[in-house]
Motif scaffolding. Structure first.
Motif: not given
Ligand code: GRF
Length: 207
Positions: A109-122, A146-150
């Motif tokens: 699992l990962n916690i990302h500090p935005s509402l994906i798909p906004s402001f995410c990725g590399a 979210h679950f983490v994939n590649e």
């Protein structure tokens, strides 16, 4: 009561780790227990939080390991020794290889500090995420588990929580509010949900 063994991977202050530890202590995280904390760099205060909670901590210094493969080999060994059933990335800044994420499919699992798909990725991590949200002028942001994939921040979304941007917000004030009102609530809840699912699957497989 059987519990899923949780390994938390960190890189920094560990406030999300603390939220998980606090939920375990309060009993709201009851299907999982943190058995290991691993930092990918030296001096992460998250390891101090683990020590205070009596949870084994390890530093697997990615720079010192001499490459991604050696880093992940040491990480796998630590996870195997801890009998980890679930891996939670909590402020963890290293990218994990496709091989690694495939070996642990639907178990990271990962916690990302935005509402994906906004402001995410590399390139979108930490304050940079909030700077981008403010620059775009969005009125609502939040956090996503979210679950983490590649694909960086590309895995199946488990939970999201919205946070309003307020007049005068800076990246720092926004980051703090998103942590308090979203991250620290969502991550322990997701840890409990996925831990309980792992235990159910194990019971069903045991027949
Ligand atoms: C925070 O910006 C969080 O949104 C992101 O990593 C940063 C540090 O988190 N996931 P923590 O305090 O180390 O948990």
């Amino acid at each position: 009561m059987m519990k899923a063994n949780i390994a938390v991977l960190v890189s920094g202050g560990g406030t999300n780790l603390q939220a998980i530890l606090d939920a375990q202590e309060a009993g709201s995280l009851k299907s999982g227990q943190v058995v290991l904390v691993v930092s990918d760099r030296a001096g992460a205060y998250a390891l101090e939080r683990a020590r205070k909670a009596g949870v084994p901590g390890k530093e697997i210094n990615k720079k010192a390991c001499g490459g991604q493969a050696a880093f992940e080999a040491q990480l796998e060994a630590a996870l195997t020794e801890a009998k980890a059933d679930l891996i939670i990335l909590a402020g963890f800044l290293s990218i994990l290889s496709e091989d690694f994420t495939r070996r642990h499919d639907h178990r990271i699992l990962n916690i990302h500090p935005s509402l994906i798909p906004s402001f995410c990725g590399a390139g979108y991590y930490g304050l940079k995420v909030h700077e981008a949200a403010l620059a775009r002028g969005v009125k609502v942001t939040g956090a996503t588990v979210h679950f983490v994939n590649e694909i960086p921040d590309g895995g199946e979304i488990i939970a999201q929580k919205a946070v309003e941007i307020q007049p005068g917000d800076t990246a720092e004030t926004l980051q703090r509010r998103v942590m308090e009102q979203a991250e620290w609530i969502l991550l322990p809840q997701a840890a409990e949900e996925v831990s309980a699912r792992i235990l159910r699957e194990r019971a069903e497989n045991a027949g």
